[in-house]
Design a protein around this motif. Structure first.
Motif, PDB file in Angstrom:
ATOM      1  N   ASN A   3     -10.787 -31.146  43.852  1.00 42.33           N
ATOM      2  CA  ASN A   3      -9.580 -31.972  43.818  1.00 42.33           C
ATOM      3  C   ASN A   3      -9.732 -33.089  44.836  1.00 42.33           C
ATOM      4  O   ASN A   3     -10.581 -33.040  45.713  1.00 42.33           O
ATOM      5  CB  ASN A   3      -8.313 -31.139  44.069  1.00 42.33           C
ATOM      6  CG  ASN A   3      -8.277 -30.529  45.451  1.00 42.33           C
ATOM      7  OD1 ASN A   3      -8.478 -31.213  46.447  1.00 42.33           O
ATOM      8  ND2 ASN A   3      -8.028 -29.242  45.517  1.00 42.33           N
ATOM      9  N   THR A  58      -4.439 -19.747  37.134  1.00 39.57           N
ATOM     10  CA  THR A  58      -3.244 -20.584  37.139  1.00 39.57           C
ATOM     11  C   THR A  58      -2.424 -20.401  38.418  1.00 39.57           C
ATOM     12  O   THR A  58      -2.598 -19.422  39.151  1.00 39.57           O
ATOM     13  CB  THR A  58      -2.332 -20.215  35.955  1.00 39.57           C
ATOM     14  OG1 THR A  58      -1.926 -18.850  36.110  1.00 39.57           O
ATOM     15  CG2 THR A  58      -3.038 -20.413  34.618  1.00 39.57           C
ATOM     16  N   ALA A  59      -1.504 -21.327  38.616  1.00 41.72           N
ATOM     17  CA  ALA A  59      -0.547 -21.196  39.717  1.00 41.72           C
ATOM     18  C   ALA A  59       0.305 -19.947  39.518  1.00 41.72           C
ATOM     19  O   ALA A  59       0.673 -19.282  40.492  1.00 41.72           O
ATOM     20  CB  ALA A  59       0.329 -22.447  39.808  1.00 41.72           C
ATOM     21  N   THR A  63       0.887 -17.015  42.266  1.00 37.34           N
ATOM     22  CA  THR A  63       2.288 -16.839  42.667  1.00 37.34           C
ATOM     23  C   THR A  63       2.729 -15.392  42.452  1.00 37.34           C
ATOM     24  O   THR A  63       3.341 -14.780  43.326  1.00 37.34           O
ATOM     25  CB  THR A  63       3.194 -17.821  41.907  1.00 37.34           C
ATOM     26  OG1 THR A  63       2.761 -19.154  42.195  1.00 37.34           O
ATOM     27  CG2 THR A  63       4.651 -17.665  42.310  1.00 37.34           C
ATOM     28  N   SER A  85      -6.177 -26.039  43.227  1.00 36.41           N
ATOM     29  CA  SER A  85      -4.950 -26.548  42.600  1.00 36.41           C
ATOM     30  C   SER A  85      -3.871 -25.483  42.474  1.00 36.41           C
ATOM     31  O   SER A  85      -2.685 -25.790  42.546  1.00 36.41           O
ATOM     32  CB  SER A  85      -5.267 -27.157  41.233  1.00 36.41           C
ATOM     33  OG  SER A  85      -5.815 -26.175  40.369  1.00 36.41           O
ATOM     34  N   GLN A  86      -4.260 -24.227  42.316  1.00 37.72           N
ATOM     35  CA  GLN A  86      -3.278 -23.155  42.197  1.00 37.72           C
ATOM     36  C   GLN A  86      -2.507 -22.978  43.505  1.00 37.72           C
ATOM     37  O   GLN A  86      -1.304 -22.743  43.500  1.00 37.72           O
ATOM     38  CB  GLN A  86      -3.956 -21.824  41.842  1.00 37.72           C
ATOM     39  CG  GLN A  86      -4.748 -21.850  40.570  1.00 37.72           C
ATOM     40  CD  GLN A  86      -6.136 -22.465  40.751  1.00 37.72           C
ATOM     41  OE1 GLN A  86      -6.600 -22.736  41.850  1.00 37.72           O
ATOM     42  NE2 GLN A  86      -6.800 -22.704  39.638  1.00 37.72           N
ATOM     43  N   SER A  89      -0.124 -25.961  44.326  1.00 33.39           N
ATOM     44  CA  SER A  89       0.853 -26.254  43.276  1.00 33.39           C
ATOM     45  C   SER A  89       2.272 -26.180  43.829  1.00 33.39           C
ATOM     46  O   SER A  89       2.547 -25.476  44.800  1.00 33.39           O
ATOM     47  CB  SER A  89       0.706 -25.256  42.123  1.00 33.39           C
ATOM     48  OG  SER A  89       1.116 -23.967  42.541  1.00 33.39           O
ATOM     49  N   ASP A  90       3.170 -26.902  43.189  1.00 32.10           N
ATOM     50  CA  ASP A  90       4.589 -26.839  43.565  1.00 32.10           C
ATOM     51  C   ASP A  90       5.122 -25.414  43.465  1.00 32.10           C
ATOM     52  O   ASP A  90       5.878 -24.962  44.323  1.00 32.10           O
ATOM     53  CB  ASP A  90       5.427 -27.757  42.674  1.00 32.10           C
ATOM     54  CG  ASP A  90       5.260 -29.226  43.002  1.00 32.10           C
ATOM     55  OD1 ASP A  90       4.759 -29.550  44.102  1.00 32.10           O
ATOM     56  OD2 ASP A  90       5.627 -30.061  42.150  1.00 32.10           O
ATOM     57  N   GLN A  91       4.718 -24.715  42.414  1.00 31.34           N
ATOM     58  CA  GLN A  91       5.200 -23.351  42.193  1.00 31.34           C
ATOM     59  C   GLN A  91       4.833 -22.447  43.379  1.00 31.34           C
ATOM     60  O   GLN A  91       5.688 -21.716  43.894  1.00 31.34           O
ATOM     61  CB  GLN A  91       4.589 -22.795  40.906  1.00 31.34           C
ATOM     62  CG  GLN A  91       5.024 -21.402  40.558  1.00 31.34           C
ATOM     63  CD  GLN A  91       4.390 -20.895  39.264  1.00 31.34           C
ATOM     64  OE1 GLN A  91       3.554 -21.560  38.655  1.00 31.34           O
ATOM     65  NE2 GLN A  91       4.785 -19.717  38.841  1.00 31.34           N
TER      66      GLN A  91
END
Length: 149
Positions: A3, A58-59, A63, A85-86, A89-91
């Motif tokens: 990233n 994934t995020a 999470t 990126s996970q 992430s916003d989450q």
């Protein structure tokens, strides 16, 4: 995963007394597909706090793993991860904010900043993953669950 995000701060700086660490690793299946193991590790007692195996990196995977980690134990002050990126992430960041856990990050290109989780995943691969031919995600999950309990 590459990233181009600006480097974020390493708040732990090798002082792990109030920190957990987290990461994702890949596990191959015999059909040449991959599954992903997300783990949260407590370096103070050398135990996996939570882990999840998923079909996608994934995020949501990281999470849910973090949510499971804080479910039945005292929360750390810090969670240390890479800047995948996970994890940025916003989450995931919203969950840490809600839990009042400060996020610490490894320096780009320096996986040894997160040495405890890197070592755990490396050992797991040497002892289990490289010795076993997994056909399904269910086989991976059962094997990992047995190994970390």
């Amino acid at each position: 995963m590459h990233n181009d995000y600006k480097q974020r701060f390493n708040l732990v700086n090798k002082d792990w007394h109030s920190a957990w660490c987290a990461d994702i690793t890949y596990i191959p299946l015999t059909n040449h597909k991959w599954v992903y193991l997300a783990s949260v590790y407590n370096p103070n007692n050398h135990q996996v706090v939570a882990h999840r195996v998923g079909n996608e990196m994934t995020a949501e995977l990281v999470t849910k793993t973090m949510q499971a980690a804080v479910k039945n134990t005292d929360k750390p002050v810090f969670l240390h991860s890479d800047m995948g990126s996970q994890y940025i992430s916003d989450q995931f960041e919203k969950l840490l904010t809600k839990l009042n856990i400060k996020h610490s990050y490894s320096l780009k290109g320096h996986p040894y900043d997160n040495t405890y989780i890197e070592n755990f995943h490396s050992m797991l691969k040497r002892e289990i993953v490289f010795q076993t031919k997994f056909e399904t995600i269910e086989e991976v999950t059962v094997s990992i669950d047995w190994h970390v309990r």
